[in-house]
Design a protein around this motif. Structure first.
Motif, PDB file in Angstrom:
ATOM      1  N   SER A 138       0.830  -1.216   0.000  1.00  0.00           N
ATOM      2  CA  SER A 138       0.000   0.000   0.000  1.00  0.00           C
ATOM      3  C   SER A 138       0.857   1.256   0.000  1.00  0.00           C
ATOM      4  CB  SER A 138      -0.970   0.001   1.181  1.00  0.00           C
ATOM      5  OG  SER A 138      -0.274   0.078   2.396  1.00  0.00           O
ATOM      6  N   VAL A 139       1.995   1.229   0.669  1.00  0.00           N
ATOM      7  CA  VAL A 139       2.914   2.372   0.637  1.00  0.00           C
ATOM      8  C   VAL A 139       3.462   2.544  -0.778  1.00  0.00           C
ATOM      9  CG1 VAL A 139       5.101   3.295   1.510  1.00  0.00           C
ATOM     10  CG2 VAL A 139       3.519   2.174   3.081  1.00  0.00           C
ATOM     11  N   LEU A 140       3.795   1.443  -1.433  1.00  0.00           N
ATOM     12  CA  LEU A 140       4.294   1.513  -2.805  1.00  0.00           C
ATOM     13  C   LEU A 140       3.217   2.051  -3.745  1.00  0.00           C
ATOM     14  CD1 LEU A 140       6.602   0.993  -4.768  1.00  0.00           C
ATOM     15  CD2 LEU A 140       5.858  -1.384  -4.937  1.00  0.00           C
ATOM     16  N   GLU A 141       1.957   1.688  -3.514  1.00  0.00           N
ATOM     17  CA  GLU A 141       0.857   2.245  -4.315  1.00  0.00           C
ATOM     18  C   GLU A 141       0.743   3.746  -4.129  1.00  0.00           C
ATOM     19  OE1 GLU A 141      -2.443  -0.094  -2.981  1.00  0.00           O
ATOM     20  OE2 GLU A 141      -2.065  -1.679  -4.473  1.00  0.00           O
ATOM     21  N   ASP A 142       1.003   4.238  -2.909  1.00  0.00           N
ATOM     22  CA  ASP A 142       0.975   5.688  -2.655  1.00  0.00           C
ATOM     23  C   ASP A 142       2.063   6.410  -3.443  1.00  0.00           C
ATOM     24  OD1 ASP A 142      -1.128   5.238  -0.969  1.00  0.00           O
ATOM     25  OD2 ASP A 142       0.040   5.440   0.886  1.00  0.00           O
ATOM     26  N   PHE A 143       3.144   5.704  -3.770  1.00  0.00           N
ATOM     27  CA  PHE A 143       4.217   6.265  -4.595  1.00  0.00           C
ATOM     28  C   PHE A 143       3.860   6.198  -6.087  1.00  0.00           C
ATOM     29  CE2 PHE A 143       7.094   5.770  -0.952  1.00  0.00           C
ATOM     30  CZ  PHE A 143       7.927   6.869  -1.106  1.00  0.00           C
ATOM     31  N   GLY A 150      15.495   2.483  -1.488  1.00  0.00           N
ATOM     32  CA  GLY A 150      15.779   3.238  -0.262  1.00  0.00           C
ATOM     33  C   GLY A 150      14.620   4.107   0.173  1.00  0.00           C
ATOM     34  N   GLU A 151      13.988   4.778  -0.808  1.00  0.00           N
ATOM     35  CA  GLU A 151      12.835   5.628  -0.492  1.00  0.00           C
ATOM     36  C   GLU A 151      11.674   4.806   0.063  1.00  0.00           C
ATOM     37  OE1 GLU A 151      11.832   7.574  -4.133  1.00  0.00           O
ATOM     38  OE2 GLU A 151      13.427   9.071  -3.941  1.00  0.00           O
ATOM     39  N   LEU A 152      11.432   3.655  -0.560  1.00  0.00           N
ATOM     40  CA  LEU A 152      10.332   2.799  -0.103  1.00  0.00           C
ATOM     41  C   LEU A 152      10.597   2.272   1.302  1.00  0.00           C
ATOM     42  CD1 LEU A 152       7.670   1.315  -0.611  1.00  0.00           C
ATOM     43  CD2 LEU A 152       8.987  -0.511  -1.705  1.00  0.00           C
ATOM     44  N   VAL A 153      11.826   1.839   1.558  1.00  0.00           N
ATOM     45  CA  VAL A 153      12.171   1.321   2.891  1.00  0.00           C
ATOM     46  C   VAL A 153      12.014   2.413   3.940  1.00  0.00           C
ATOM     47  CG1 VAL A 153      14.058   0.438   4.313  1.00  0.00           C
ATOM     48  CG2 VAL A 153      13.665  -0.529   2.049  1.00  0.00           C
ATOM     49  N   SER A 157       8.997   2.224   6.629  1.00  0.00           N
ATOM     50  CA  SER A 157       9.460   2.084   8.011  1.00  0.00           C
ATOM     51  C   SER A 157       8.857   3.170   8.886  1.00  0.00           C
ATOM     52  CB  SER A 157      10.988   2.144   8.053  1.00  0.00           C
ATOM     53  OG  SER A 157      11.444   2.123   9.378  1.00  0.00           O
ATOM     54  N   GLN A 158       8.861   4.406   8.369  1.00  0.00           N
ATOM     55  CA  GLN A 158       8.332   5.527   9.136  1.00  0.00           C
ATOM     56  C   GLN A 158       6.809   5.452   9.272  1.00  0.00           C
ATOM     57  OE1 GLN A 158       9.273   9.369   7.400  1.00  0.00           O
ATOM     58  NE2 GLN A 158      10.285   9.942   9.309  1.00  0.00           N
ATOM     59  N   ARG A 159       6.120   5.202   8.158  1.00  0.00           N
ATOM     60  CA  ARG A 159       4.658   5.204   8.164  1.00  0.00           C
ATOM     61  C   ARG A 159       4.079   4.020   8.929  1.00  0.00           C
ATOM     62  NH1 ARG A 159       1.800   5.659   2.550  1.00  0.00           N
ATOM     63  NH2 ARG A 159       3.343   7.307   2.398  1.00  0.00           N
ATOM     64  N   LEU A 160       4.699   2.855   8.791  1.00  0.00           N
ATOM     65  CA  LEU A 160       4.164   1.641   9.406  1.00  0.00           C
ATOM     66  C   LEU A 160       4.775   1.341  10.765  1.00  0.00           C
ATOM     67  CD1 LEU A 160       4.279  -0.532   6.171  1.00  0.00           C
ATOM     68  CD2 LEU A 160       2.297   0.674   7.109  1.00  0.00           C
ATOM     69  N   LYS A 161       5.736   2.166  11.163  1.00  0.00           N
ATOM     70  CA  LYS A 161       6.444   1.991  12.435  1.00  0.00           C
ATOM     71  C   LYS A 161       7.046   0.588  12.534  1.00  0.00           C
ATOM     72  CE  LYS A 161       4.176   5.709  14.690  1.00  0.00           C
ATOM     73  NZ  LYS A 161       4.353   6.591  13.587  1.00  0.00           N
ATOM     74  N   MET A 162       7.722   0.188  11.439  1.00  0.00           N
ATOM     75  CA  MET A 162       8.389  -1.117  11.359  1.00  0.00           C
ATOM     76  C   MET A 162       9.886  -0.876  11.239  1.00  0.00           C
ATOM     77  SD  MET A 162       5.948  -2.981   8.484  1.00  0.00           S
ATOM     78  CE  MET A 162       7.073  -4.295   8.163  1.00  0.00           C
ATOM     79  N   PRO A 163      10.694  -1.784  11.770  1.00  0.00           N
ATOM     80  CA  PRO A 163      12.130  -1.665  11.545  1.00  0.00           C
ATOM     81  C   PRO A 163      12.437  -1.817  10.049  1.00  0.00           C
ATOM     82  CG  PRO A 163      11.646  -3.334  13.211  1.00  0.00           C
ATOM     83  CD  PRO A 163      10.357  -2.904  12.639  1.00  0.00           C
ATOM     84  N   LYS A 164      13.480  -1.145   9.594  1.00  0.00           N
ATOM     85  CA  LYS A 164      13.829  -1.171   8.168  1.00  0.00           C
ATOM     86  C   LYS A 164      14.124  -2.585   7.688  1.00  0.00           C
ATOM     87  CE  LYS A 164      15.429   3.560   7.828  1.00  0.00           C
ATOM     88  NZ  LYS A 164      16.503   4.476   7.471  1.00  0.00           N
ATOM     89  N   GLU A 165      14.726  -3.391   8.527  1.00  0.00           N
ATOM     90  CA  GLU A 165      15.039  -4.771   8.135  1.00  0.00           C
ATOM     91  C   GLU A 165      13.755  -5.565   7.877  1.00  0.00           C
ATOM     92  OE1 GLU A 165      17.158  -7.786   6.788  1.00  0.00           O
ATOM     93  OE2 GLU A 165      17.972  -5.831   7.298  1.00  0.00           O
ATOM     94  N   ASN A 185      17.651  -0.508  -8.984  1.00  0.00           N
ATOM     95  CA  ASN A 185      17.341  -0.150  -7.602  1.00  0.00           C
ATOM     96  C   ASN A 185      15.893   0.338  -7.472  1.00  0.00           C
ATOM     97  OD1 ASN A 185      18.152  -0.037  -4.967  1.00  0.00           O
ATOM     98  ND2 ASN A 185      18.964   2.044  -5.094  1.00  0.00           N
ATOM     99  N   VAL A 186      15.063   0.019  -8.482  1.00  0.00           N
ATOM    100  CA  VAL A 186      13.683   0.489  -8.511  1.00  0.00           C
ATOM    101  C   VAL A 186      12.738  -0.693  -8.248  1.00  0.00           C
ATOM    102  CG1 VAL A 186      11.899   1.540  -9.956  1.00  0.00           C
ATOM    103  CG2 VAL A 186      14.259   2.319 -10.148  1.00  0.00           C
ATOM    104  N   ILE A 187      11.797  -0.477  -7.344  1.00  0.00           N
ATOM    105  CA  ILE A 187      10.772  -1.475  -7.033  1.00  0.00           C
ATOM    106  C   ILE A 187       9.485  -1.017  -7.702  1.00  0.00           C
ATOM    107  CG2 ILE A 187       9.483  -2.615  -5.173  1.00  0.00           C
ATOM    108  CD1 ILE A 187      12.392  -3.155  -4.909  1.00  0.00           C
ATOM    109  N   GLU A 188       8.805  -1.956  -8.393  1.00  0.00           N
ATOM    110  CA  GLU A 188       7.533  -1.594  -9.016  1.00  0.00           C
ATOM    111  C   GLU A 188       6.536  -2.728  -8.848  1.00  0.00           C
ATOM    112  OE1 GLU A 188       7.983  -0.786 -13.176  1.00  0.00           O
ATOM    113  OE2 GLU A 188       9.031  -2.676 -13.534  1.00  0.00           O
ATOM    114  N   ILE A 189       5.262  -2.361  -8.798  1.00  0.00           N
ATOM    115  CA  ILE A 189       4.179  -3.321  -8.671  1.00  0.00           C
ATOM    116  C   ILE A 189       4.021  -4.041 -10.008  1.00  0.00           C
ATOM    117  CG2 ILE A 189       1.688  -3.611  -8.310  1.00  0.00           C
ATOM    118  CD1 ILE A 189       1.803  -1.192  -6.443  1.00  0.00           C
ATOM    119  N   VAL A 190       3.857  -5.356  -9.955  1.00  0.00           N
ATOM    120  CA  VAL A 190       3.631  -6.149 -11.163  1.00  0.00           C
ATOM    121  C   VAL A 190       2.153  -6.054 -11.506  1.00  0.00           C
ATOM    122  CG1 VAL A 190       3.686  -8.466 -12.157  1.00  0.00           C
ATOM    123  CG2 VAL A 190       5.532  -7.706 -10.650  1.00  0.00           C
TER     124      VAL A 190
END
Length: 195
Positions: A138-143, A150-153, A157-165, A185-190
């Protein structure tokens, strides 16, 4: 959904994972028993009952639904069956074939004939897994469906309050199940393709 598919007609599951095959067989047997059908597991002697997640009442007779566990050859499969599990590719012309792939601990994907089912194997049985509603997805969809890793992580991490790992692990999981892909280095939805 996966068990409903298996209950709908003849299927062969090719799996090298004993526990997954056992749990699928017993879960389908339990579903059929709940529907009031008699169930017979052929090759029941190959079941290690100490590994079985739950017991199932089995009754072999002329009117029972046959599930074949861990078949080694076509000769072990009767003409009337609903499910066959095997570590080998058997020639069963009237069966839809699914191949199991392990994705994560307890999570498997069954693929075959243009269909994919993602499910979890646990002591409760087989449960469908829906990763359409993944939080990182869902965060990737917002992008807009595409983002730098790096931007997605950082954003997830910030929005979902999850550790980056943990975010990276979920991205890797989404890549393995085919929901997202990476290019450099680009992540995209299939996007699903319709033919």
């Amino acid at each position: 959904m996966f068990l409903e598919e298996l209950a709908s007609g003849k299927h062969l599951i090719v799996s090298y994972y004993y526990t997954a095959s056992l749990t699928i067989t017993l879960s389908l047997a339990r579903l059929l028993r709940q529907r009031g059908e008699e169930v017979c597991i052929i090759n029941e002697d190959r079941i290690r009952w100490n590994l079985a997640p739950f017991p199932v009442d089995l009754k072999c007779g002329p009117g029972s639904v046959n599930l074949v566990f861990d078949a080694m050859s076509e000769s072990e499969v009767p003409s009337s069956y609903l499910l066959v599990t095997s570590s080998r590719h058997l020639r069963l012309p009237s069966a839809r074939e699914f191949k199991l792939t392990r994705i994560n601990d307890g999570i498997y994907m069954a693929t075959g004939e243009g269909t994919k089912f993602l499910f979890k194997v646990s002591n409760a049985g087989v449960e469908d897994v829906d990763y359409e509603k993944s939080s990182v997805l869902s965060v990737l969809e917002d992008f807009g469906g595409t983002a730098l890793l790096g931007e997605l992580v950082d954003a997830a991490s910030q929005r979902l309050k999850m550790p980056k790992e943990q975010v990276r692990e979920e991205i890797a999981f989404l890549i393995r199940i085919g929901k997202v892909r990476t290019r450099k280095n680009v992540i995209e939805i299939v996007k699903p393709r319709f033919y």
